[in-house]
Design a protein around this motif. Structure first.
Motif, mmCIF file in Angstrom:
data_model
loop_
_atom_site.group_PDB
_atom_site.id
_atom_site.type_symbol
_atom_site.label_atom_id
_atom_site.label_comp_id
_atom_site.label_asym_id
_atom_site.label_seq_id
_atom_site.Cartn_x
_atom_site.Cartn_y
_atom_site.Cartn_z
ATOM 1 N N ALA A 188 0.848 -1.193 0.000
ATOM 2 C CA ALA A 188 0.000 0.000 0.000
ATOM 3 C C ALA A 188 0.885 1.245 0.000
ATOM 4 N N HIS A 189 0.588 2.149 -0.910
ATOM 5 C CA HIS A 189 1.335 3.408 -0.943
ATOM 6 C C HIS A 189 0.466 4.497 -0.298
ATOM 7 N N PHE A 190 0.890 4.963 0.878
ATOM 8 C CA PHE A 190 0.140 5.982 1.630
ATOM 9 C C PHE A 190 0.716 7.342 1.278
ATOM 10 N N ARG A 191 -0.038 8.153 0.595
ATOM 11 C CA ARG A 191 0.479 9.466 0.173
ATOM 12 C C ARG A 191 0.460 10.462 1.333
ATOM 13 N N HIS A 192 1.345 11.421 1.235
ATOM 14 C CA HIS A 192 1.353 12.493 2.238
ATOM 15 C C HIS A 192 0.961 13.830 1.638
ATOM 16 N N ASP A 193 0.795 13.867 0.321
ATOM 17 C CA ASP A 193 0.257 15.099 -0.272
ATOM 18 C C ASP A 193 -0.779 14.727 -1.318
ATOM 19 N N TYR A 194 -1.732 15.632 -1.493
ATOM 20 C CA TYR A 194 -2.944 15.258 -2.218
ATOM 21 C C TYR A 194 -3.261 16.193 -3.372
ATOM 22 N N LEU A 254 -10.589 12.286 -16.027
ATOM 23 C CA LEU A 254 -11.285 10.991 -16.062
ATOM 24 C C LEU A 254 -12.019 10.746 -14.731
ATOM 25 N N TYR A 255 -11.394 11.143 -13.647
ATOM 26 C CA TYR A 255 -12.017 11.021 -12.323
ATOM 27 C C TYR A 255 -13.262 11.906 -12.228
ATOM 28 N N GLU A 256 -13.136 13.146 -12.717
ATOM 29 C CA GLU A 256 -14.301 14.049 -12.708
ATOM 30 C C GLU A 256 -15.440 13.445 -13.526
ATOM 31 N N GLN A 257 -15.086 12.874 -14.681
ATOM 32 C CA GLN A 257 -16.100 12.253 -15.539
ATOM 33 C C GLN A 257 -16.769 11.082 -14.821
ATOM 34 N N ALA A 258 -15.959 10.317 -14.099
ATOM 35 C CA ALA A 258 -16.498 9.149 -13.378
ATOM 36 C C ALA A 258 -17.554 9.582 -12.360
ATOM 37 N N LYS A 259 -17.325 10.721 -11.702
ATOM 38 C CA LYS A 259 -18.306 11.183 -10.703
ATOM 39 C C LYS A 259 -19.604 11.624 -11.383
ATOM 40 N N ILE A 260 -19.446 12.281 -12.542
ATOM 41 C CA ILE A 260 -20.641 12.742 -13.265
ATOM 42 C C ILE A 260 -21.458 11.551 -13.768
ATOM 43 N N ASP A 273 -4.201 11.249 -8.509
ATOM 44 C CA ASP A 273 -5.352 11.155 -9.413
ATOM 45 C C ASP A 273 -5.655 9.697 -9.754
ATOM 46 N N ALA A 274 -4.600 8.890 -9.847
ATOM 47 C CA ALA A 274 -4.807 7.460 -10.125
ATOM 48 C C ALA A 274 -5.562 6.807 -8.958
ATOM 49 N N LYS A 275 -5.213 7.170 -7.724
ATOM 50 C CA LYS A 275 -5.922 6.611 -6.561
ATOM 51 C C LYS A 275 -7.394 7.032 -6.557
ATOM 52 N N GLN A 279 -1.791 14.795 -12.400
ATOM 53 C CA GLN A 279 -1.998 14.245 -13.741
ATOM 54 C C GLN A 279 -3.347 14.744 -14.258
ATOM 55 N N PRO A 280 -3.344 15.897 -14.957
ATOM 56 C CA PRO A 280 -4.613 16.526 -15.345
ATOM 57 C C PRO A 280 -5.522 15.606 -16.165
ATOM 58 N N ASP A 281 -4.938 14.774 -17.032
ATOM 59 C CA ASP A 281 -5.800 13.912 -17.854
ATOM 60 C C ASP A 281 -6.501 12.850 -16.991
#
Ligand SMILES: [Fe+2]
Ligand SMILES: [Fe+2]
Length: 323
Positions: free
Chosen positions: A13-19, A29-35, A115-117, A23-25
């Motif tokens: 597991a990779h635990f990020r420390h900044d959020y 895709l994430y924004e589209q997934a929510k819509i 963004d991948a997460k 990766q704009p593209d």
């Protein structure tokens, strides 16, 4: 214990420390997934009647169609066979959606990018909805019964779940299996006899196209930077995934169930091969095969995984590599 099996896994597991987004593209895709979230309970017209003769998929897609075996069946037996083949196909799909949900829950951990997460977390929910909507359909039209999990679906997902590298998981799932899923759901959305099944497949297709997009956005840079050994590993994994995915589409259990002998099954398989090689397939099959093969070659090329080294293996699957 509930009906299921265990797969031992070792993932990091990779635990990020900044959020912050980087990766704009993928963020798009994430924004589209929510819509695009839809609800199987509300957005499908489950009350639509089953028109036609009682069959669910196009008869074209029943392997016996066009053979002497089909000609020898009564009208009632043809409908029964259509329903069994549908049940077999939907069984592998509902199981595959469950496997995809488990795999993407691992990917939320394994991928490193912010963004991948976020995107992978939406894919977990998408695959949950696909599993749910297909089971609802099976409950509605096929009295809830499925064929047991087995063969290639089990092997593919057991292997992918047990593989620790995120990019090999993504090659197996989003690049190969979901390119296959896009073509399959597109064909079923166009050709099924049942309006409810067409609706279900249209909805799933919309999500699968986005999942395939994750591979297209996340793999090319990684493949380009891979060492020679890593590149070979990815190529070999793609060949393995293609072989398993493309081989897993014959509903052997159904034909054994209706009493076909080994010799008759060999004759049927031979007929399928000749029909495919001669370009003599029925419209929906031909469309599916061309759409699938074009999609696989386009996507493998786009991520940089078509090399002279694996070209013969790809051609042995029937893929045409001319640019
Ligand atoms: Fe799915
Ligand atoms: Fe998917």
């Amino acid at each position: 214990m509930s009906n299921g099996h265990q797969v031992e896994t070792r993932n990091t597991a990779h635990f990020r420390h900044d959020y912050a987004s980087e990766q704009p593209d993928l963020r798009r895709l994430y924004e589209q997934a929510k819509i695009d979230q839809w609800n199987a309970a509300r957005d499908i017209d489950w009350s639509a009647p089953l028109d036609g003769d009682g069959g669910l998929i196009a008869d074209d897609l029943v392997d016996l169609h066009g053979t002497r075996f089909w000609d020898g069946l009564s009208a009632a037996d043809r409908i029964e066979l259509n329903r069994r083949v549908t049940r077999w196909r939907l069984s592998t799909l509902v199981q595959g959606e469950h496997g995809a949900m488990l795999l993407c829950s691992q990917l939320v951990n394994c991928v490193e990018g912010q963004d991948a997460k976020l995107f992978q977390s939406t894919q977990v929910a998408d695959e949950a909805r696909h599993n749910e909507v297909l089971q609802r359909y099976i409950d509605l039209r096929l009295e809830g019964t499925t064929y047991p999990l087995g063969g290639n679906v089990k092997e593919i997902f057991d292997t992918l779940l047990g593989t620790s590298s995120w990019y090999l998981k993504t090659i197996g799932l989003q690049l190969v299996a979901e390119t296959f899923a896009v073509s399959l759901f597109r064909m079923l959305a166009e050709s099924s006899k049942d309006a409810v099944l067409r609706q279900v497949c249209r909805r799933i297709l919309q999500d699968e196209a986005r999942h395939m997009g994750f591979a297209m956005l996340s793999l090319p840079a990684l493949v380009a930077e891979a060492t020679e050994a890593e590149h070979r590993e990815m190529e070999d994994f793609a060949v393995w995934a293609l072989g398993r995915t493309l081989a897993g589409t014959f509903p052997l259990a159904v034909y054994q169930e209706i009493g076909m002998s080994r010799a008759e099954l060999d004759e049927l398989k031979q007929f399928r091969r000749e029909r495919a090689a001669g370009g003599d397939e029925t419209a929906f099959r031909k469309y599916f095969r061309r759409d699938l093969h074009d999609g696989l070659v386009r996507n493998l090329r786009k991520v940089g995984l078509i090399t002279d080294r694996i070209a013969p293996s790809l051609q042995s699957f029937g893929l045409k590599l001319a640019a």
